[in-house]
Enzyme design. Structure first.
Site, PDB file in Angstrom:
ATOM      1  N   VAL A 196       0.856  -1.191   0.000  1.00  0.00           N
ATOM      2  CA  VAL A 196       0.000   0.000   0.000  1.00  0.00           C
ATOM      3  C   VAL A 196       0.892   1.240   0.000  1.00  0.00           C
ATOM      4  O   VAL A 196       1.693   1.451   0.913  1.00  0.00           O
ATOM      5  CB  VAL A 196      -0.938   0.027   1.220  1.00  0.00           C
ATOM      6  N   CYS A 197       0.752   2.042  -1.033  1.00  0.00           N
ATOM      7  CA  CYS A 197       1.582   3.229  -1.210  1.00  0.00           C
ATOM      8  C   CYS A 197       0.824   4.446  -0.672  1.00  0.00           C
ATOM      9  O   CYS A 197      -0.144   4.903  -1.277  1.00  0.00           O
ATOM     10  CB  CYS A 197       1.896   3.401  -2.699  1.00  0.00           C
ATOM     11  N   LEU A 198       1.264   4.968   0.473  1.00  0.00           N
ATOM     12  CA  LEU A 198       0.552   6.065   1.131  1.00  0.00           C
ATOM     13  C   LEU A 198       1.521   6.864   1.989  1.00  0.00           C
ATOM     14  O   LEU A 198       2.288   6.293   2.771  1.00  0.00           O
ATOM     15  CB  LEU A 198      -0.577   5.483   1.994  1.00  0.00           C
TER      16      LEU A 198
END
Length: 339
Positions: free
Chosen positions: A124-126
């Site tokens: 998850v890219c955040l």
């Protein structure tokens, strides 16, 4: 406005264990998770209380009493996005030095690339998770950030309208009606439907009642949306509910999308019937209007022609251009003679 639910499934609950959790096999690495007088234990208990009191109706969380460092969350896709009516699951783990470091989050992807921030690997890219560069105010702050903020960020900033613009290389000032953005929305919706099929086949443990009840309730709306999008009666993401097509008007019928919908639709009908959804009136196959049927015939014709047909069309196009150029040259010569 979200669709009201008729079924009951607690937003937050404590379970004995979270089987199949992505981080289950990893060692919790510390007795800090069992020392109820320690700072890490107390912080996690505080997180539990925040989640229990503040979760919106579209997010569900299960925590483990035997492994307090693990939790699992489900998010319902919002209306006005290509993820509407979908269910998205995330396995979350607290690190031993929490909250100095952000929690680890893994997305249950089924290997479907349905969002620029949600990788097929589950990554998850955040910014809030420190997995993407961002302004200091967007990154994890040990004194202020919470798991609730992480879940709300995924729901609003990741599973959002126009996800194509989450791509770092895409210029933000482009229109939401940009061709590539609309194409991305269509692909995301197809993969959301495929994810629903996978979830009905293999729901995450502890969430079986939610998966069944949610798709049983939303089945007809999802199928109606498939028909509206495939026939160009509504823009993907904006079919509001049965009988109300949302943003109407002429929408381009994509060949690729049409082919995908013709495969996905009957699969969903079958799976929805299997969980007892009231879809008796739904057609076994996707119902197509005149324009969509015309597009379908064109697809079939091109498939019959194959590679040879493509070459012939290209050659005709090239020859047509040459003929036009020859005509233009003849006209110029005539003008010169007259002059």
């Amino acid at each position: 406005m979200e669709n009201p639910r008729s079924f009951t499934f607690n937003q937050f609950d404590v379970v004995s264990e979270v089987s199949g959790h992505h981080y289950l096999s990893s060692s919790n690495g510390s007795d800090r998770f069992t020392d109820f007088r320690g700072a890490v234990y107390k912080k996690i208990m505080k997180e539990w209380r925040i989640l229990q009191k503040n979760l919106p109706e579209s997010i569900f969380v299960r925590v483990s009493e035997t492994r307090i460092d693990l939790l699992r969350a489900a998010i319902i896709g919002a209306t006005g996005t290509p993820y509407h009516d979908g269910l998205f699951f995330f396995d979350i783990a607290f690190p031993p030095d929490y909250p100095s470091q952000p929690p680890k989050v893994h997305y249950r992807s089924f290997r479907y690339p349905l969002n620029p921030n949600l990788y097929c690997s589950g990554h998850v890219c955040l910014s809030l998770l420190n997995t993407w560069r961002g302004e200091t105010c967007e990154r994890w702050n040990p004194s202020q950030s919470t798991v609730l903020q992480v879940l709300l960020s995924i729901q609003s900033l990741v599973l959002c309208e126009n996800p194509y613009f989450n791509e770092p290389t895409v210029r933000r000032f482009k229109s939401p009606l940009d061709t590539e953005s609309l194409k991305y929305d269509r692909d995301a919706f197809v993969l959301t439907c495929k994810s629903a099929i996978q979830l009905i086949r293999n729901p995450p443990e502890g969430f079986e009642p939610l998966v069944t009840a949610h798709f049983r309730e939303r089945a007809n709306a999802i199928l109606a949306a498939c028909e509206a999008y495939a026939n160009g009666r509504a823009r993907v993401g904006f079919y509001r509910d049965v009988g109300s097509p949302g943003r109407q008007g002429k929408n381009k019928i994509s060949k690729k999308f049409l082919v995908s919908m013709e495969w996905v639709y009957p699969e969903m009908v079958e799976k929805f019937k299997g969980i007892g959804a009231p879809v008796e009136s739904a057609a076994e196959k996707l119902r197509l209007g005149a324009e969509a049927m015309k597009k379908k015939k064109e697809i079939a014709r091109r498939q019959r022609e194959g590679v040879w047909g493509k070459l012939v069309r290209k050659m005709k196009g090239i020859l047509g251009m040459k003929k036009k150029k020859k005509k233009k040259k003849k006209k110029k010569k005539k003008k010169m003679i007259i002059d």
